[in-house]
Write an enzyme that holds these catalytic residues in place. Structure first.
Site, PDB file in Angstrom:
ATOM      1  N   ASN A 276      -3.554  -4.563   4.300  1.00 24.94           N
ATOM      2  CA  ASN A 276      -3.527  -3.968   2.769  1.00 24.94           C
ATOM      3  C   ASN A 276      -2.782  -5.368   1.946  1.00 24.94           C
ATOM      4  O   ASN A 276      -2.867  -4.924   0.652  1.00 24.94           O
ATOM      5  CB  ASN A 276      -2.588  -2.809   2.644  1.00 24.94           C
ATOM      6  CG  ASN A 276      -1.208  -2.561   3.432  1.00 24.94           C
ATOM      7  OD1 ASN A 276      -0.838  -3.568   3.950  1.00 24.94           O
ATOM      8  ND2 ASN A 276      -0.343  -1.741   3.088  1.00 24.94           N
TER       9      ASN A 276
ATOM     10  N   GLU B 233       7.830  -3.851  10.340  1.00 26.13           N
ATOM     11  CA  GLU B 233       7.464  -2.794   9.328  1.00 26.13           C
ATOM     12  C   GLU B 233       6.349  -2.130   9.828  1.00 26.13           C
ATOM     13  O   GLU B 233       5.191  -2.479   9.596  1.00 26.13           O
ATOM     14  CB  GLU B 233       7.437  -3.374   8.081  1.00 26.13           C
ATOM     15  CG  GLU B 233       7.781  -2.285   6.807  1.00 26.13           C
ATOM     16  CD  GLU B 233       6.564  -1.881   6.342  1.00 26.13           C
ATOM     17  OE1 GLU B 233       6.397  -0.703   6.630  1.00 26.13           O
ATOM     18  OE2 GLU B 233       6.023  -2.511   5.526  1.00 26.13           O
TER      19      GLU B 233
ATOM     20  N   CYS C 173       2.264   1.284   2.996  1.00 26.72           N
ATOM     21  CA  CYS C 173       3.224   1.941   3.672  1.00 26.72           C
ATOM     22  C   CYS C 173       4.196   2.801   2.856  1.00 26.72           C
ATOM     23  O   CYS C 173       4.750   3.803   3.511  1.00 26.72           O
ATOM     24  CB  CYS C 173       3.951   0.897   4.705  1.00 26.72           C
ATOM     25  SG  CYS C 173       4.588  -0.602   3.683  1.00 26.72           S
TER      26      CYS C 173
HETATM   27  O1  G3H Z   1       2.238  -1.443   2.862  1.00 23.61           O
HETATM   28  C1  G3H Z   1       3.364  -1.911   2.892  1.00 23.61           C
HETATM   29  C2  G3H Z   1       4.092  -2.843   1.853  1.00 23.61           C
HETATM   30  O2  G3H Z   1       5.142  -3.181   2.216  1.00 23.61           O
HETATM   31  C3  G3H Z   1       4.060  -1.826   0.606  1.00 23.61           C
HETATM   32  O3  G3H Z   1       4.424  -2.646  -0.491  1.00 23.61           O
HETATM   33  O4  G3H Z   1       5.315  -1.200  -2.153  1.00 23.61           O
HETATM   34  O5  G3H Z   1       4.766  -3.299  -2.531  1.00 23.61           O
HETATM   35  O6  G3H Z   1       2.951  -1.553  -2.128  1.00 23.61           O
HETATM   36  P1  G3H Z   1       4.519  -2.178  -1.804  1.00 23.61           P
END
Ligand code: G3H
Length: 503
Positions: free
Chosen positions: A169, A264, A298
């Site tokens: 993503n 993570e 996430c």
């Molecule tokens: O998908 C996991 C990422 O660490 C979320 O990052 O809060 O900038 O979308 P974000």
């Protein structure tokens, strides 16, 4: 355009090369991995299927390059990172194009990801100069039984070879959030990009190549997880793994051995809404938090826990906002775009079917075309439904109505995840109490969960991860402390007036 201009050398006919020893190479396997465009569901790109032998070579080069890199002055390392950041931002258009084609990220978000990544690299260079430019000085006589005979100097030294595994993503941003701290701290870096997102990552790596980093310091191997996945994560040459993704991280942590891990692994971020909350603010944040990039974050809001007395009003408001979302291809900059794969779409559909069978209220009709799933709010979700606990990683959001705050906290804490959570209320005292009670790495008050700004600490509890990210934390995590102790023959306070020295 992707694969043209300065990027032409990373492409051989229709297959993208891998990066090792400062060169773009074809794999000796003569095999490729197809990258399926989530929108067209046809092959968009092909990358090399690297072999284990090629991984071994990359590890050897990384080890050799690191020995020299650690002797490169810190300011020079920072200078190169600033250069890479500028090149990355200069080439945001072709990289964003890859993100659109490989992971169906809407154009605007794709460009933002690249720009944010450039900023992250520059910020890391600056922060690194400060963090790594300082050490500690300790004197022995503060500990019982000691005279002032030992002066201890500490500094931070690199770990060696860092293996970076980012998720689909954010294949660029979550790659540089590992690459930049590793390099500024004097480590070398081996990148294994996700298959969906690999071509975006290869373009990004080429920006580091153009900046002029030494040969072998950065490498990028592509290929099948079944062939090189475990081989990489269990490789004796790896001194640290930084991974972002799903359950695979748990398996990696069991196999990795005695090396530092930064992980993570997703979340089920709860949004607790109290009676006094500003409904418009909550609805706007549920839309942004739950549906941006079609819920494939996430940190997406993954369950709304709203007090029964305001639930009708909130659901009505959120539904009105959902009706405004543009659904379609990422090229048209739609809000809701196809999810990353058919497997993912099928998984989401499974959660939706389960909720239907168990009696959830469908606020919209369930609609799917290929990998494109229309945004869906499920009201009156109960704890016996899978969607109450599992992450759909898609544009489907459950609402659980609660009668007490404790009920909301209980649901949040009963999750095996503990990434972020949020609470909406005008009562700051209550918000602080709730924040304290929520077992998550971060709690946002009156805003949706989010990792950024990228210098904030970012961490998950329970199955959501190991360690803390954010620029400073990542730099520290990718180093260890080295002490040099100066031992004196006599206590250092023995000279001069009142001293006890015989000298
Ligand atoms: O998908 C996991 C990422 O660490 C979320 O990052 O809060 O900038 O979308 P974000």
């Amino acid at each position: 355009m992707a694969g043209t201009g300065v990027f032409a050398e990373i492409l051989d006919r229709d297959v993208y090369k891998y990066y090792a020893d400062g060169e773009w190479k074809n794999s000796s396997s003569a095999k490729t991995v197809a990258i399926i465009n989530p929108t067209s569901r046809k092959t968009q790109y092909r990358v090399q299927a690297c072999t284990q032998e090629e991984v071994n070579k990359v590890m050897d080069s990384a080890k050799t390059a690191q020995k020299l890199w650690t002797k490169t002055p810190l300011w020079k390392r920072a200078e190169l990172l600033h250069k890479a950041a500028a090149i990355l931002k200069e080439h945001k258009a072709p990289i964003a194009e890859c993100l659109v084609k490989e992971i169906a990220k809407p154009v605007k978000d794709a460009v933002t990801e690249v720009v944010r990544s450039g900023d992250l690299v520059s910020y890391t260079a600056e922060e690194g100069v400060r963090i790594l430019g300082e050490g500690k000085f300790l004197i022995s006589d503060s500990f019982p039984g000691n005279e002032r005979t030992k002066y201890c100097l500490t500094s931070k030294i690199p770990l060696g070879v860092i293996l970076a595994i980012p998720p689909f993503n954010y294949p660029v941003n979550l790659a540089v959030s590992k690459i930049a701290p590793a390099l500024i701290a004097g480590n070398s870096l081996v990148l294994k990009p996700p298959t969906q997102g690999a071509v975006s990552a290869l373009h990004m790596v080429h920006c580091f190549h153009l900046a002029g980093f030494p040969k072998g310091l950065i490498s990028c191997v592509t290929g099948k997880g079944s062939e090189i996945g475990d081989f990489l994560t269990m490789h004796p040459g790896v001194n640290c793994i930084s991974f972002t993704g799903g359950d695979t991280g748990i398996a990696i942590s069991k196999k990795a051995g005695m090396i530092p891990l930064q992980m993570e692994l997703g979340g089920k971020d709860a949004c607790i809404v109290l009676e006094d909350a500003d409904i418009n603010l909550v609805a706007a944040n549920i839309i942004k938090g739950g549906f941006s990039y079609s819920g494939q974050r996430c940190t997406a809001v993954k369950v709304v826990l709203v007090m029964e007395s305001i639930a009708d009003a909130l659901v009505e408001k959120v539904n009105a906002e959902i009706a405004k979302l543009k659904v379609g291809p990422p090229e048209d900059d739609c809000d809701i775009t196809p999810v990353v794969s058919e497997t993912s779409a099928n998984f989401i559909e499974g959660l939706v079917k389960d909720a239907k069978e168990k009696g959830a209220t469908f606020c919209q009709e369930y609609n799917r075309d290929g990998n494109l799933i229309w945004p869906l709010l499920l009201d009156n979700v109960r704890p016996d439904m899978r969607i109450a606990w599992e992450e759909p990683f898609g544009p489907v959001l459950p609402v659980i109505r609660i009668n007490t705050i404790e009920e909301g906290i209980h649901h949040c804490n009963a999750s095996n995840f503990g990434l972020q959570g949020c609470v909406f209320t005008k009562d700051i005292n209550k918000a602080i109490l709730i924040s304290d009670a929520m077992e998550t790495g971060t709690v946002q008050i009156n805003s949706a969960p989010a990792r950024g700004p990228d210098h904030f600490p970012f961490q998950g509890l329970k199955d959501s991860g190991i360690g803390s990210q954010g620029v400073a934390n990542s730099i520290k995590m990718m180093t260890k402390i080295k002490s040099t102790v100066i031992n004196l023959p006599t206590p250092s306070y023995t000279m001069g007036n009142g001293g006890h020295s015989k000298l």
